[in-house]
Design an enzyme around this catalytic site. Structure first.
Site, mmCIF file in Angstrom:
data_model
loop_
_atom_site.group_PDB
_atom_site.id
_atom_site.type_symbol
_atom_site.label_atom_id
_atom_site.label_comp_id
_atom_site.label_asym_id
_atom_site.label_seq_id
_atom_site.Cartn_x
_atom_site.Cartn_y
_atom_site.Cartn_z
ATOM 1 N N CYS A 155 41.973 29.995 38.441
ATOM 2 C CA CYS A 155 42.432 30.633 37.325
ATOM 3 C C CYS A 155 42.624 29.406 36.088
ATOM 4 O O CYS A 155 42.116 28.686 35.785
ATOM 5 C CB CYS A 155 43.446 31.602 37.393
ATOM 6 S SG CYS A 155 44.214 32.678 35.975
ATOM 7 N N ASP A 312 36.011 41.241 37.382
ATOM 8 C CA ASP A 312 37.345 40.432 36.921
ATOM 9 C C ASP A 312 37.653 40.854 35.557
ATOM 10 O O ASP A 312 36.734 40.619 34.640
ATOM 11 C CB ASP A 312 37.102 39.013 37.194
ATOM 12 C CG ASP A 312 38.420 38.325 36.762
ATOM 13 O OD1 ASP A 312 39.518 38.782 36.225
ATOM 14 O OD2 ASP A 312 38.423 36.880 37.425
ATOM 15 N N HIS A 341 39.735 39.707 40.077
ATOM 16 C CA HIS A 341 40.415 38.232 39.947
ATOM 17 C C HIS A 341 41.422 37.866 41.087
ATOM 18 O O HIS A 341 41.171 36.873 41.551
ATOM 19 C CB HIS A 341 41.437 38.491 38.563
ATOM 20 C CG HIS A 341 41.792 37.102 38.106
ATOM 21 N ND1 HIS A 341 41.034 36.276 37.445
ATOM 22 C CD2 HIS A 341 42.943 36.404 38.284
ATOM 23 C CE1 HIS A 341 41.738 35.032 37.172
ATOM 24 N NE2 HIS A 341 43.016 35.030 37.722
#
Lengths: 391, 272
Positions: A155, A312, A341
């Protein structure tokens, strides 16, 4: 719930114990009991040593599990985001990225950012990228004697990792960007759209809050899928109240979701302004430390992998994968997973299909000559010996 | 409203601005503006609309809502009676036709209620024009007329009402007919939920990505930041006047002390 009722005559004579209404009531009772007396749940249980501590940040070095050869394990440094806590990569035995990588023969390190407080309110991206990540890489070099480390950035941690690698390519053997926002010019996520709202001034937000509270992020994330956040997940829980592993996993995820940490205002503002609003990384115009260091993605020339969740809705796959068109790497690999995610790190399927493949990818790129750093290699045995003594 | 009106004054088919405008044209010109010419406060405008609604329907809004509630109660009772009949095993065979008739009647009445809810909302929401405009704007093209917007808003309300109650209940109700089991009921419930969930996702997708919402989001965020800033400044002023440290300063000091203690403790451990 999908149990057929007995014929009407049987129902009248003898109320069946599998009465769906009674079953439902029993589940409600259990849910109520769970809410009143939640069991103690543990997260991040894989044994580790702290090998670097700076401010709130700690660098964890995971111990080699039994049955795995200690020698010649390539070091992997996991760089997680500044949103929530990094134990999502070590949520529980069996669903832990850290554990899977260790069992496949990798030497795993993880940066735990800790919980920033008022003393951290002025930290910038430069402090994180060239400071904390930089010193973590140095610590890994010292601990292992390897001059180059494998970096796995998740991320926002992926964005940090890409920046660090572009500025210090000599220290990185391979780079893996997992659900990392890099090309912000997409309309597939609400976040990318909302960041362009008139009146959305990231610097004003930073000035107002100082430290951006986790509730601020959670409110935005909750809006990405409001029905699931507010209803569907609880409905699923109620239906599977008898499935203990499911309930425990649910509680761990809830703990993680609500275990947010604040973010330093300048770091947040810089990330939103230069990333989400101006997309400077892909343009090669992102600078750190004032304007002193320009991040040039072309400098990333080592093997590069992207890992994306095809569902995601926080960081759309293209936001990560587009970077492949802007780097200097010749050896590139795309790992695509049919999940979201968070599912990338905690779904059972990811641990069966994705992470073993990733570990093999790293192992295949660890053989052959490595650029050895003489000072690092010299320090390494001492560090190992010191650690053995302390144990 | 689809019912007889006990109007005390002359009912107007369209008690709209058109009538008001024509009256204004016929009135003698005034040299100086009066309070009637001054811009009306939304509250005043709203009150006038409510009054007009009461005059036209012959009843007050409170009365209307009370009566609406009573009818809802009656509908519910009718529905629960039918439900009890259907679910009672002894009634399953011989009551089929009767239950079917009741179901149809209930559906008819539910739809009627839906229409009336739409009408009531149309009248009740009229004072909130700006809010309404902001709400429906994302669903409409730029050239939509105010009438389009009003119609869309009221239809949305009706759709939500019928979608959430009538359609869902009807589907569940049908699965309770003789010869169908709990599995059908569960399946219908799952299907309804999935349908609702899909529609909701589409709606949020459309709404959250619309320029109107994005604009509203940015402005609301900006306004809330100003508010936060004002609260914070108030806190600082208070601390300056009283000499007390602010909450932020206290937090910082506490944290610094905690960090220092941890550091000392680590150093001591190292020495030991």
């Amino acid at each position: 719930m999908a149990t057929a009722l007995p014929p009407p005559s049987a129902m009248e004579e003898d109320p069946s114990p599998s009465d769906p209404v009674a079953e439902f009531q029993e589940k409600l009772r259990k849910a109520w009991d769970l809410a009143l007396h939640p069991p103690k749940i543990e997260v991040g249980v894989t044994p580790a040593d702290v090998v670097l501590r700076e401010g709130r940040m700690r660098l964890l070095h995971y111990r080699c599990p039994q049955g795995v050869l200690k020698e010649d394990r390539p070091p992997v440094l996991c760089v997680y985001a500044l949103i929530n806590k990094p134990y999502i990569m070590d949520l529980q035995p069996g669903l832990s990225v850290v554990e899977t990588l260790l069992s496949r023969g990798l030497d795993v390190f993880l940066i735990d950012w800790g919980t920033p407080n008022e003393l951290d309110r002025d930290l910038t991206l430069h402090d994180y990228v060239n400071g904390y990540v930089g010193r973590s890489v140095e610590a890994v070099q010292r601990e292992t004697g390897e001059a180059q480390v494998h970096i796995l950035g998740y991320c926002m941690g992926g964005t940090f990792s890409a920046m660090y690698t572009a500025l210090h390519p000599e220290n990185v053997r391979t780079l893996t960007l997992m659900a990392a926002p890099l090309d912000f010019d997409t309309r597939s996520s609400y976040l990318n759209i909302w960041a362009h709202a008139p009146g959305f001034d990231a610097w004003k937000i930073a000035r107002t809050f100082g430290l951006i509270p986790p509730e601020f992020f959670n409110s935005a994330f909750g809006m990405l899928d409001p029905l699931r956040t507010s209803y569907l997940k609880f409905k699923d829980l109620l239906e599977r109240m008898d499935d203990t592993p499911f309930v425990e996993n649910f509680l761990r995820m809830e703990k993680w979701t609500n275990d947010g940490i604040p973010m330093a205002g300048p770091t947040y503002a810089e990330f939103i302004d230069k990333g989400y609003q101006k997309n400077l990384l892909i343009k090669g115009e992102w600078t750190l430390d004032g304007d002193k260091r320009r991040v040039d993605l072309k400098a990333i020339d080592m093997p590069l992998a992207t890992i994306v969740g095809l569902k995601d809705n926080l960081v759309p796959p293209e936001s990560t994968e587009h970077v492949l068109g802007y780097v200097g790497s010749k050896d590139t690999t795309k790992f695509q997973f049919p999940g979201g995610h968070i599912g990338l790190s905690v779904s059972r399927r990811a641990h069966q299909e994705l992470w073993p493949r990733y570990a093999d990818w790293v192992l295949a790129r660890s053989r052959g000559p490595s650029k050895k750093s003489a000072p690092a290699a010299a320090k390494a045995p001492k560090a190992r010996a010191r650690r053995r003594r302390s144990k | 409203m689809p019912r007889a009106r006990k109007s005390k004054s002359e009912p107007r088919a369209t008690p709209s601005k058109t009538v008001a405008a024509s009256e204004a044209r016929e009135a003698p010109r005034r040299e100086t503006p009066t309070s009637a010419d001054a811009p009306r406060a939304p509250l005043e405008e709203g009150l006038e609309l409510w009054t007009r609604f009461a005059r036209e329907t012959g009843e007050t809004v409170t009365e209307f809502l009370r009566r609406f509630g009573e009818e809802q109660q009656k509908n519910y009772e009718s529905w629960s009676t039918s439900l009890a009949d259907v679910t009672r095993p002894a009634m399953r065979d011989r009551g089929t036709q009767e239950v079917q008739t009741r179901l149809e009647e209930w559906n008819r009445r539910a739809e009627e209620i839906g229409t009336r809810v739409r009408d009531a909302f149309q009248t009740a929401l009229e004072p909130q024009k700006e809010l309404l405009d902001a709400w429906v704007k994302p669903f409409l093209p730029k050239e939509a007329t105010p009438q389009d917007k009003a119609r869309e808003a009221t239809e949305l309300v009706q759709k939500l009402y019928t979608g959430l109650t009538t359609n869902l209940s009807r589907r569940l109700f049908e699965t309770l007919q003789p010869g169908r089991g709990v599995e059908d009921l569960v399946r219908a419930q799952e299907e309804s939920l999935k349908e609702f969930s899909d529609s909701f996702q589409k709606l949020t997708q459309l709404y959250f990505t619309s320029p109107a919402f994005v604009s509203m989001f940015g402005k609301t965020l900006d306004a809330s930041l100003d508010l936060q800033k004002a609260v914070k400044e108030g806190d600082d002023v208070f601390s300056k006047i009283t000499g007390f440290p602010s909450r932020r300063e206290i937090t910082e000091l506490n944290q610094a002390v905690k960090d220092l203690s941890a550091k000392v403790s680590r150093l001591n451990t190292g020495r030991a």
